[in-house]
Design a protein around this motif. Structure first.
Motif, PDB file in Angstrom:
ATOM      1  N   LEU A 184       0.827  -1.197   0.000  1.00 32.49           N
ATOM      2  CA  LEU A 184       0.000   0.000   0.000  1.00 32.49           C
ATOM      3  C   LEU A 184       0.864   1.251   0.000  1.00 32.49           C
ATOM      4  O   LEU A 184       1.786   1.390   0.790  1.00 32.49           O
ATOM      5  N   ASP A 238     -15.432  12.006  -1.327  1.00 32.06           N
ATOM      6  CA  ASP A 238     -15.938  10.945  -0.459  1.00 32.06           C
ATOM      7  C   ASP A 238     -17.377  10.620  -0.840  1.00 32.06           C
ATOM      8  O   ASP A 238     -17.889  11.138  -1.838  1.00 32.06           O
ATOM      9  N   VAL A 248      -1.121   7.712   1.188  1.00 34.05           N
ATOM     10  CA  VAL A 248      -2.243   8.406   0.568  1.00 34.05           C
ATOM     11  C   VAL A 248      -1.694   9.609  -0.195  1.00 34.05           C
ATOM     12  O   VAL A 248      -0.985  10.436   0.353  1.00 34.05           O
ATOM     13  N   ARG A 305      -7.629  -1.849   0.307  1.00 33.96           N
ATOM     14  CA  ARG A 305      -8.218  -0.720   1.052  1.00 33.96           C
ATOM     15  C   ARG A 305      -9.728  -0.860   1.224  1.00 33.96           C
ATOM     16  O   ARG A 305     -10.300  -0.287   2.149  1.00 33.96           O
ATOM     17  N   TYR A 306     -10.363  -1.589   0.329  1.00 28.58           N
ATOM     18  CA  TYR A 306     -11.820  -1.820   0.391  1.00 28.58           C
ATOM     19  C   TYR A 306     -12.081  -3.326   0.304  1.00 28.58           C
ATOM     20  O   TYR A 306     -12.417  -3.839  -0.762  1.00 28.58           O
ATOM     21  N   GLU A 327      -9.359   7.159   1.209  1.00 32.96           N
ATOM     22  CA  GLU A 327      -8.445   6.033   1.380  1.00 32.96           C
ATOM     23  C   GLU A 327      -7.279   6.087   0.403  1.00 32.96           C
ATOM     24  O   GLU A 327      -6.453   5.184   0.355  1.00 32.96           O
ATOM     25  N   GLU A 387      -4.375  -2.727  -4.727  1.00 34.34           N
ATOM     26  CA  GLU A 387      -4.465  -1.769  -3.635  1.00 34.34           C
ATOM     27  C   GLU A 387      -5.917  -1.392  -3.346  1.00 34.34           C
ATOM     28  O   GLU A 387      -6.302  -1.221  -2.186  1.00 34.34           O
ATOM     29  N   ARG A 396      -8.899  12.144  -5.235  1.00 37.31           N
ATOM     30  CA  ARG A 396      -8.740  10.819  -4.644  1.00 37.31           C
ATOM     31  C   ARG A 396      -9.828  10.573  -3.622  1.00 37.31           C
ATOM     32  O   ARG A 396     -10.492  11.506  -3.163  1.00 37.31           O
ATOM     33  N   THR A 397     -10.002   9.313  -3.256  1.00 37.57           N
ATOM     34  CA  THR A 397     -10.895   8.976  -2.148  1.00 37.57           C
ATOM     35  C   THR A 397     -10.123   9.230  -0.854  1.00 37.57           C
ATOM     36  O   THR A 397      -8.892   9.394  -0.858  1.00 37.57           O
TER      37      THR A 397
END
Length: 163
Positions: free
Chosen positions: A19, A29, A22, A104-105, A90, A100, A87-88
């Motif tokens: 990962l 979001d 960020v 992350r999800y 995350e 990735e 970006r999100t």
């Protein structure tokens, strides 16, 4: 929603890695963006000076959020297409390795584009009535979309876009 084909991009080389930190960039979001939320009306955003229709683009633009493409249905904001470097929270953005996204999800749902089309596969992350859709080429994220889950799913199934 205006009809447009979700076009694929030629594959690029990407090496799966641990990962990444960020990345910098504006955060998209599941509520929307800073000062722009899903469900806001076109009139409300125009009155606040955020929605612009006087710019030459494929649709309305958002002042201060030039890398976002809004999609309205029935005067309500239902989707946002996010351009790099958005970006999100995350850290998922255009170019993020698919591995990735999955890390992350963990609850991501894979979606497969119809065979014989030039559309991208997707990874759907749903939380309540909202969702992210990460369109990818099998290696990297190519498009990031967020909004109401039903509209995100419909966008994927029908192959429509912001233009």
């Amino acid at each position: 929603m205006s009809a447009a084909v979700i076009a694929g991009s030629p594959p690029t080389r990407s090496t799966p890695s641990p990962l990444r930190p960020v990345p910098a960039g504006e955060v998209l979001d599941l509520n929307g963006l800073r000062n722009v939320e899903f469900g806001d009306t076109e009139d409300e955003l125009t009155r606040r000076g955020i929605l612009r229709t006087d710019v030459v683009a494929c649709g309305p633009t958002l002042t201060g959020h030039e890398m976002a493409s809004p999609v309205f249905v029935g005067d309500r904001l239902v989707l946002l297409w996010a351009g790099d470097p958005m970006r999100t929270a995350e850290g998922i953005t255009t170019g993020t390795p698919v591995a990735e996204v999955r890390a992350r999800y963990p609850s991501v749902t894979p979606l497969h584009a119809p065979r014989g089309t030039y559309r991208l596969d997707g990874l759907l992350v749903r939380q309540g009535d909202r969702a992210y859709l990460f369109l990818h080429d099998g290696r990297q994220v190519r498009k990031v979309i967020a909004g109401y889950a039903d509209w995100v799913r419909r966008l994927f199934e029908e192959g429509a876009g912001p233009c």
